[in-house]
Write a protein that holds these residues in place. Structure first.
Motif, PDB file in Angstrom:
ATOM      1  N   LYS A  91      41.254  28.852  43.428  1.00  0.00           N
ATOM      2  CA  LYS A  91      42.117  30.019  44.212  1.00  0.00           C
ATOM      3  C   LYS A  91      41.231  31.361  43.550  1.00  0.00           C
ATOM      4  O   LYS A  91      41.147  32.322  44.227  1.00  0.00           O
ATOM      5  CB  LYS A  91      43.532  29.927  43.691  1.00  0.00           C
ATOM      6  CG  LYS A  91      44.476  31.225  43.520  1.00  0.00           C
ATOM      7  CD  LYS A  91      45.289  31.298  44.866  1.00  0.00           C
ATOM      8  CE  LYS A  91      46.215  32.332  44.749  1.00  0.00           C
ATOM      9  NZ  LYS A  91      45.854  33.431  45.408  1.00  0.00           N
ATOM     10  N   ILE A  92      40.816  31.185  42.258  1.00  0.00           N
ATOM     11  CA  ILE A  92      39.881  32.391  41.817  1.00  0.00           C
ATOM     12  C   ILE A  92      38.585  32.621  42.522  1.00  0.00           C
ATOM     13  O   ILE A  92      38.510  33.600  42.735  1.00  0.00           O
ATOM     14  CB  ILE A  92      39.764  32.267  40.426  1.00  0.00           C
ATOM     15  CG1 ILE A  92      41.020  32.331  39.429  1.00  0.00           C
ATOM     16  CG2 ILE A  92      38.643  33.146  39.884  1.00  0.00           C
ATOM     17  CD1 ILE A  92      41.024  32.255  37.672  1.00  0.00           C
ATOM     18  N   GLU A  93      38.285  31.577  42.832  1.00  0.00           N
ATOM     19  CA  GLU A  93      36.893  31.644  43.778  1.00  0.00           C
ATOM     20  C   GLU A  93      37.140  32.385  45.068  1.00  0.00           C
ATOM     21  O   GLU A  93      36.460  33.304  45.305  1.00  0.00           O
ATOM     22  CB  GLU A  93      36.276  30.044  43.912  1.00  0.00           C
ATOM     23  CG  GLU A  93      35.055  30.229  44.723  1.00  0.00           C
ATOM     24  CD  GLU A  93      34.380  28.744  45.269  1.00  0.00           C
ATOM     25  OE1 GLU A  93      35.054  27.779  44.412  1.00  0.00           O
ATOM     26  OE2 GLU A  93      33.574  28.814  46.154  1.00  0.00           O
ATOM     27  N   ILE A  94      38.342  31.841  45.837  1.00  0.00           N
ATOM     28  CA  ILE A  94      38.388  32.570  47.050  1.00  0.00           C
ATOM     29  C   ILE A  94      38.762  33.877  46.980  1.00  0.00           C
ATOM     30  O   ILE A  94      38.104  34.774  47.808  1.00  0.00           O
ATOM     31  CB  ILE A  94      39.534  31.652  47.701  1.00  0.00           C
ATOM     32  CG1 ILE A  94      39.192  30.330  48.355  1.00  0.00           C
ATOM     33  CG2 ILE A  94      40.012  32.324  48.895  1.00  0.00           C
ATOM     34  CD1 ILE A  94      40.319  29.138  48.222  1.00  0.00           C
ATOM     35  N   ASP A  95      39.671  34.169  46.064  1.00  0.00           N
ATOM     36  CA  ASP A  95      40.048  35.591  45.891  1.00  0.00           C
ATOM     37  C   ASP A  95      38.978  36.453  45.411  1.00  0.00           C
ATOM     38  O   ASP A  95      38.824  37.600  45.666  1.00  0.00           O
ATOM     39  CB  ASP A  95      41.466  35.734  44.621  1.00  0.00           C
ATOM     40  CG  ASP A  95      42.595  35.303  45.036  1.00  0.00           C
ATOM     41  OD1 ASP A  95      42.660  34.785  46.466  1.00  0.00           O
ATOM     42  OD2 ASP A  95      43.489  35.167  44.396  1.00  0.00           O
ATOM     43  N   LEU A  96      38.213  36.095  44.443  1.00  0.00           N
ATOM     44  CA  LEU A  96      36.963  36.545  44.021  1.00  0.00           C
ATOM     45  C   LEU A  96      36.192  37.074  45.080  1.00  0.00           C
ATOM     46  O   LEU A  96      35.367  38.039  45.224  1.00  0.00           O
ATOM     47  CB  LEU A  96      36.190  35.914  42.735  1.00  0.00           C
ATOM     48  CG  LEU A  96      35.077  36.562  41.938  1.00  0.00           C
ATOM     49  CD1 LEU A  96      35.581  37.774  41.430  1.00  0.00           C
ATOM     50  CD2 LEU A  96      34.482  35.510  41.008  1.00  0.00           C
ATOM     51  N   ARG A  97      35.940  35.886  45.951  1.00  0.00           N
ATOM     52  CA  ARG A  97      35.009  36.223  47.007  1.00  0.00           C
ATOM     53  C   ARG A  97      35.528  37.380  47.719  1.00  0.00           C
ATOM     54  O   ARG A  97      34.566  38.309  48.284  1.00  0.00           O
ATOM     55  CB  ARG A  97      34.878  35.002  47.941  1.00  0.00           C
ATOM     56  CG  ARG A  97      33.535  34.866  48.870  1.00  0.00           C
ATOM     57  CD  ARG A  97      33.562  33.616  49.591  1.00  0.00           C
ATOM     58  NE  ARG A  97      33.104  32.493  48.718  1.00  0.00           N
ATOM     59  CZ  ARG A  97      32.091  32.120  48.260  1.00  0.00           C
ATOM     60  NH1 ARG A  97      31.213  32.584  48.779  1.00  0.00           N
ATOM     61  NH2 ARG A  97      32.074  30.815  47.677  1.00  0.00           N
ATOM     62  N   SER A  98      36.641  37.399  48.113  1.00  0.00           N
ATOM     63  CA  SER A  98      37.076  38.746  49.059  1.00  0.00           C
ATOM     64  C   SER A  98      37.130  39.979  48.234  1.00  0.00           C
ATOM     65  O   SER A  98      36.896  41.031  48.756  1.00  0.00           O
ATOM     66  CB  SER A  98      38.401  38.236  49.687  1.00  0.00           C
ATOM     67  OG  SER A  98      39.483  38.020  48.906  1.00  0.00           O
TER      68      SER A  98
END
Ligand code: C2E
Ligand code: MG
Ligand code: MG
Ligand code: MG
Length: 286
Positions: free
Chosen positions: A24-31
């Protein structure tokens, strides 16, 4: 048997939850990176002789819609595991250079670099672009690396460090004392500053071992002819001890936490209009 199976499945689901949280952090961080939501806050570095701000360290902050401000400790490791640290690092570097270019000319900006940014192979041009685009003179940029970078014993890393210094950029050894670099190996690396890790600065007033370690790091730094900065200065007694040992610079909550650029500009403006020898009090708690 039931018990052990129960333990096993509990452990499994625990791992799942953690992996999911990281995902979830990865997905949010990417955006967040895509939408340019990350920004540096700046923590002042103080000349311990004059009390004036010599520079500020850029520390990335992530204002998250649901979770509020997320600490770098929670997303830098994810950024490193996923390679997102390269895009993140480039964004923070560019932004820090752009903002610092508008600070008074004697004030430097320090930017943290991950070892991964050296591995990609384009770090030198990323730094040159950030300098050129912002107009920040290279002598006002400090790049913070850690001892783990040196452990790789890579010629590419060494060549990049030399090339960066040839530009006029300064290199700082962050969290010094927590890594495993041998002292003789340190000699072959070009750097301009040692930042004593905050774990040694803690308890300086009361702990004699901490005092001995800090004293030897300071004399090592002096011997190498580099600037010595103490991180994590929180108390007057730590400050007094560092001053008496001849430490050049300090950084820590005693002086200031990391603040948004607007607040840093105010501090620097106050410093600029104060008498040149006046000790500026940045000890405003925020
Ligand atoms: P660092 O580079 O060693 O930065 C110093 C950390 O210590 C910062 O934490 C700062 O807020 C904290 N600190 C400063 N003074 C005090 C004090 O008096 N007491 C205590 N307890 N802490 C103090 P922060 O901002 O959470 O950053 C943590 C780490 O995340 C940094 O450690 C750095 O390794 C990494 N980091 C932050 N921004 C970036 C970035 O843009 N790129 C990369 N690659 N890493 C970053
Ligand atoms: Mg740092
Ligand atoms: Mg540090
Ligand atoms: Mg650190």
């Amino acid at each position: 048997k039931n018990d052990s199976r129960g333990t096993f499945s509990f452990f499994e689901s625990g791992m799942d939850a953690r992996a999911q949280a990281r995902r979830k952090i990865e997905i949010d961080l990417r955006s967040a990176i895509q939408d340019d939501q990350l920004r540096p806050f700046y923590q002042p570095l103080i000349d311990l002789k004059t009390g004036r701000i010599t520079g500020c360290e850029a520390l990335v902050r992530w204002p998250h819609a649901e979770r509020g401000m997320i600490s770098p400790a929670d997303f830098i490791p994810v950024a490193e595991d996923t390679g997102l640290i390269n895009a993140l690092g480039t964004q923070i570097l560019r932004r820090a250079c752009n903002e610092a270019a508008r600070w008074p000319d004697e004030v430097r900006v320090a930017v943290n670099l991950s070892p991964l940014q050296f591995r990609v192979g384009n770090l030198l041009s990323v730094v040159m672009d950030a300098l050129k685009h912002s107009g920040l003179p290279p002598r006002r940029l400090e790049l913070e690396i850690t001892e783990t970078l040196l452990l790789e014993k890579s010629n590419q890393v060494l060549a990049t460090l030399h090339a960066l210094r040839a530009l006029g950029v300064r290199i700082s050894m962050d969290d010094f004392g927590t890594g495993y670099s041998s002292l003789s190996y340190l000699r072959s690396f070009p750097f301009d500053k040692i930042k004593i890790d905050q774990s040694f600065v803690r308890d300086l007033g009361s702990n004699r071992d901490a005092q001995a370690i800090v004293r030897s790091i300071i004399s090592l730094g002096m011997g190498l002819g580099v600037t010595i900065t103490a991180e994590g200065v929180e108390t007057e007694s730590e400050l007094a001890c560092l001053r008496s040992e001849g430490c050049h610079e300090g950084q820590g909550f005693l002086f200031s936490r990391a603040r948004p650029n607007e607040e840093i500009i105010e501090l620097l403006r106050a410093q600029a209009i104060a008498a040149p020898d006046a000790e500026l009090s940045v000890r405003a708690q925020v």
